[in-house]
Write a protein that holds these residues in place. Sequence first.
Motif, PDB file in Angstrom:
ATOM      1  N   ASN A  96      24.257 -51.988 -36.102  1.00 52.95           N
ATOM      2  CA  ASN A  96      23.893 -52.603 -37.376  1.00 52.95           C
ATOM      3  C   ASN A  96      25.137 -52.955 -38.193  1.00 52.95           C
ATOM      4  OD1 ASN A  96      20.785 -52.600 -37.927  1.00 52.95           O
ATOM      5  ND2 ASN A  96      21.235 -50.744 -36.774  1.00 52.95           N
ATOM      6  N   ASN A  97      26.212 -53.280 -37.438  1.00 51.50           N
ATOM      7  CA  ASN A  97      27.446 -53.826 -38.016  1.00 51.50           C
ATOM      8  C   ASN A  97      28.247 -52.834 -38.850  1.00 51.50           C
ATOM      9  OD1 ASN A  97      26.941 -56.460 -36.909  1.00 51.50           O
ATOM     10  ND2 ASN A  97      25.407 -56.761 -38.531  1.00 51.50           N
ATOM     11  N   TYR A  98      28.030 -51.542 -38.622  1.00 52.39           N
ATOM     12  CA  TYR A  98      28.897 -50.537 -39.236  1.00 52.39           C
ATOM     13  C   TYR A  98      30.185 -50.438 -38.432  1.00 52.39           C
ATOM     14  CZ  TYR A  98      25.651 -48.566 -42.676  1.00 52.39           C
ATOM     15  OH  TYR A  98      24.842 -48.371 -43.770  1.00 52.39           O
ATOM     16  N   ASN A  99      31.261 -50.111 -39.109  1.00 56.56           N
ATOM     17  CA  ASN A  99      32.561 -49.966 -38.478  1.00 56.56           C
ATOM     18  C   ASN A  99      32.928 -48.487 -38.433  1.00 56.56           C
ATOM     19  OD1 ASN A  99      33.578 -52.967 -38.386  1.00 56.56           O
ATOM     20  ND2 ASN A  99      32.656 -52.673 -40.409  1.00 56.56           N
ATOM     21  N   PRO A 100      33.066 -47.906 -37.224  1.00 55.32           N
ATOM     22  CA  PRO A 100      33.320 -46.469 -37.105  1.00 55.32           C
ATOM     23  C   PRO A 100      34.811 -46.125 -37.183  1.00 55.32           C
ATOM     24  CG  PRO A 100      32.988 -47.386 -34.928  1.00 55.32           C
ATOM     25  CD  PRO A 100      32.839 -48.541 -35.906  1.00 55.32           C
ATOM     26  N   TYR A 101      35.110 -45.045 -37.913  1.00 52.11           N
ATOM     27  CA  TYR A 101      36.476 -44.524 -38.007  1.00 52.11           C
ATOM     28  C   TYR A 101      36.371 -43.014 -37.839  1.00 52.11           C
ATOM     29  CZ  TYR A 101      37.175 -49.140 -40.019  1.00 52.11           C
ATOM     30  OH  TYR A 101      37.194 -50.503 -40.217  1.00 52.11           O
ATOM     31  N   ASP A 121      42.496 -46.623 -33.957  1.00 54.45           N
ATOM     32  CA  ASP A 121      43.607 -47.318 -33.328  1.00 54.45           C
ATOM     33  C   ASP A 121      44.889 -46.501 -33.482  1.00 54.45           C
ATOM     34  OD1 ASP A 121      45.911 -49.288 -33.115  1.00 54.45           O
ATOM     35  OD2 ASP A 121      44.215 -50.587 -32.626  1.00 54.45           O
ATOM     36  N   ARG A 122      45.704 -46.479 -32.426  1.00 58.51           N
ATOM     37  CA  ARG A 122      46.924 -45.670 -32.401  1.00 58.51           C
ATOM     38  C   ARG A 122      47.876 -46.008 -33.546  1.00 58.51           C
ATOM     39  NH1 ARG A 122      49.403 -42.596 -28.337  1.00 58.51           N
ATOM     40  NH2 ARG A 122      47.710 -43.159 -26.923  1.00 58.51           N
ATOM     41  N   LYS A 123      47.844 -47.222 -34.045  1.00 54.01           N
ATOM     42  CA  LYS A 123      48.781 -47.617 -35.099  1.00 54.01           C
ATOM     43  C   LYS A 123      48.549 -46.857 -36.403  1.00 54.01           C
ATOM     44  CE  LYS A 123      46.048 -51.667 -36.525  1.00 54.01           C
ATOM     45  NZ  LYS A 123      46.033 -53.149 -36.587  1.00 54.01           N
ATOM     46  N   TYR A 124      47.387 -46.202 -36.520  1.00 55.84           N
ATOM     47  CA  TYR A 124      47.101 -45.426 -37.727  1.00 55.84           C
ATOM     48  C   TYR A 124      47.430 -43.945 -37.565  1.00 55.84           C
ATOM     49  CZ  TYR A 124      44.452 -49.640 -38.849  1.00 55.84           C
ATOM     50  OH  TYR A 124      44.080 -50.936 -39.072  1.00 55.84           O
ATOM     51  N   TRP A 125      47.840 -43.544 -36.359  1.00 54.18           N
ATOM     52  CA  TRP A 125      48.131 -42.129 -36.123  1.00 54.18           C
ATOM     53  C   TRP A 125      49.371 -41.703 -36.901  1.00 54.18           C
ATOM     54  CZ3 TRP A 125      47.559 -40.986 -30.157  1.00 54.18           C
ATOM     55  CH2 TRP A 125      46.281 -41.384 -29.740  1.00 54.18           C
ATOM     56  N   PRO A 126      49.405 -40.472 -37.334  1.00 57.57           N
ATOM     57  CA  PRO A 126      50.634 -39.947 -37.953  1.00 57.57           C
ATOM     58  C   PRO A 126      51.809 -40.044 -36.995  1.00 57.57           C
ATOM     59  CG  PRO A 126      48.789 -38.483 -38.383  1.00 57.57           C
ATOM     60  CD  PRO A 126      48.296 -39.501 -37.394  1.00 57.57           C
ATOM     61  N   THR A 127      52.990 -40.190 -37.544  1.00 63.75           N
ATOM     62  CA  THR A 127      54.207 -40.332 -36.747  1.00 63.75           C
ATOM     63  C   THR A 127      54.395 -39.144 -35.788  1.00 63.75           C
ATOM     64  OG1 THR A 127      55.213 -41.496 -38.599  1.00 63.75           O
ATOM     65  CG2 THR A 127      56.699 -40.712 -36.876  1.00 63.75           C
ATOM     66  N   ILE A 145      44.209 -41.344 -44.632  1.00 67.66           N
ATOM     67  CA  ILE A 145      44.908 -42.070 -45.698  1.00 67.66           C
ATOM     68  C   ILE A 145      45.567 -43.327 -45.143  1.00 67.66           C
ATOM     69  CG2 ILE A 145      46.845 -41.932 -47.323  1.00 67.66           C
ATOM     70  CD1 ILE A 145      46.101 -38.907 -47.624  1.00 67.66           C
ATOM     71  N   ASN A 146      46.136 -43.249 -43.938  1.00 65.80           N
ATOM     72  CA  ASN A 146      46.758 -44.423 -43.327  1.00 65.80           C
ATOM     73  C   ASN A 146      45.777 -45.573 -43.192  1.00 65.80           C
ATOM     74  OD1 ASN A 146      49.175 -43.073 -43.057  1.00 65.80           O
ATOM     75  ND2 ASN A 146      48.924 -42.614 -40.882  1.00 65.80           N
ATOM     76  N   ILE A 147      44.567 -45.256 -42.783  1.00 68.38           N
ATOM     77  CA  ILE A 147      43.558 -46.305 -42.604  1.00 68.38           C
ATOM     78  C   ILE A 147      43.071 -46.840 -43.947  1.00 68.38           C
ATOM     79  CG2 ILE A 147      41.098 -46.513 -42.067  1.00 68.38           C
ATOM     80  CD1 ILE A 147      41.583 -45.646 -39.343  1.00 68.38           C
ATOM     81  N   LEU A 148      42.834 -45.942 -44.883  1.00 68.67           N
ATOM     82  CA  LEU A 148      42.330 -46.385 -46.186  1.00 68.67           C
ATOM     83  C   LEU A 148      43.352 -47.248 -46.920  1.00 68.67           C
ATOM     84  CD1 LEU A 148      40.483 -43.159 -47.417  1.00 68.67           C
ATOM     85  CD2 LEU A 148      39.461 -45.291 -46.579  1.00 68.67           C
ATOM     86  N   LYS A 149      44.626 -46.984 -46.694  1.00 70.74           N
ATOM     87  CA  LYS A 149      45.679 -47.763 -47.364  1.00 70.74           C
ATOM     88  C   LYS A 149      45.668 -49.224 -46.941  1.00 70.74           C
ATOM     89  CE  LYS A 149      49.220 -44.284 -48.492  1.00 70.74           C
ATOM     90  NZ  LYS A 149      50.571 -43.770 -48.122  1.00 70.74           N
TER      91      LYS A 149
END
Length: 338
Positions: A96-101, A121-127, A145-149
Motif C-alpha cells: 500500500n505504498n508504505y516505505n519501510p525503514y 541502505d548501507r549509505k545510512y549506516w554509521p561509520t 538520525i542519518n535517514i531522517l536528516k
Amino acid sequence: MKKYNVVWLFIDGVRRYHSTPDQIEQGDDRSRLDFMDEFALDAVELKNVMTSAPSTFMSLSAMVSGMPSYYINRNFDDFIFDNGKIPSLTNELINNNYNPYCFLMHKDTREKLLNIFPMIDRKYWPTNLSHNMYWSNDNISEAVINILKVGVKEPSFFFVDYNCREDKEISNKVKNILNVFRSHGYTSDNTITILCSDHGYPDSSKDEGRPEFYIKNNLGHDLVLTDDNVMIPMFIQYPDCPKGKKIETCVSSIDLYPTILDLINYKSIHTLSITGKSWLPLINEDNDYKLMMENRYHRCDNRFAFQTGKGTVIRNGKYKYIYYHGEKIGGGEPEEFF
C-alpha cells in the motif's frame, strides 16, 4: 485508507513492571522503562499482553504475521519467513505504498527476519559499522538520525530495535529518538507509534531469575513460562487516541498486526489467515467485543514443534495452564494450572 506513518519502537527483554531499587542496584536491567510511564500518559496502555513466544525470533515473527509462532516454523535452525505463504504487516504496508525503514541490532536477526524487516541502505549506516557487527543502541539511533536528516518517503514504516541489556540510559535513549521523530514531523497527529517489548525476563527476586538457576539447569531464559517472562509492556498511540487509557483485558502480541490495519482502515485479503484480533473496538469500549475478547484464550510456546524442551502456555485473564512436552525444568509435574 488512512496513510498514517507507523513508528514501532521495540525494546528487547523489558518486563511490564518496574524492578525494585534493590534489584536495579544489584544489576537487574530488565525493569520497565521510566519513559514507558511518561509515554502512557499520551497513549493507550494494554496492561495484560501475552507474547506468542518468550524469545525474539519467534515473538517478532508472530507479531508481524498476526499468527502464533508455531504456525510459522517447525525448527529454529532452519527458520525462514516465507513471504509467499505467510502474510506480514510489513508487506501489507509495502503493498500500500508504505516505505519501510528497519533498524535491527543483531546479525542473525537481520538475516533471519530480512523478509519482514528489509535492511536500510548501507549509505545510512554509521561509520565503520558492518553487517557482521552487533549494532549498539547508539548505533541504531545514529542510523535513524542519518535517514531522517536526508528525508524519507512517506507514508513511512519504521521498525527500531533497541536492547535494554547493560544500558542504564536506555529509557532516555528511547525518549530521545522519539523526540527526534517528532521534530522531523512524525507527530501524534499523523503517526501510529508503538512502544513495546518482545518478551519479559524472569524476575531476579525468584529462583528462575537468578544466574545460578540457569547454570545449574543449563538453559536460557526463554524456557521459563512465568508471567514475568511471557507478559510484555505494550503501548500504542495514534491520532485522536484516548490518552492515558488502560486496557485490563488479557490480549496477545499477535493482535498488533490487525490493530494497525484497523487504524489505517485497510481491509486485508489475509483476514482469514490472521489469528490476532484488533484492539481498536476494545479501546473504543464495544461491550460485545470486550466480552468476546475476555473469553479468548492465548497461546505461548517457548520452542518450535520439532525442538526439545518445549513448553506451552494457554492463558486468559482468569486462568493459566502450562504443559511441558518433555521434562519440566527442575523436575516436577508436566502440568501446572493457575
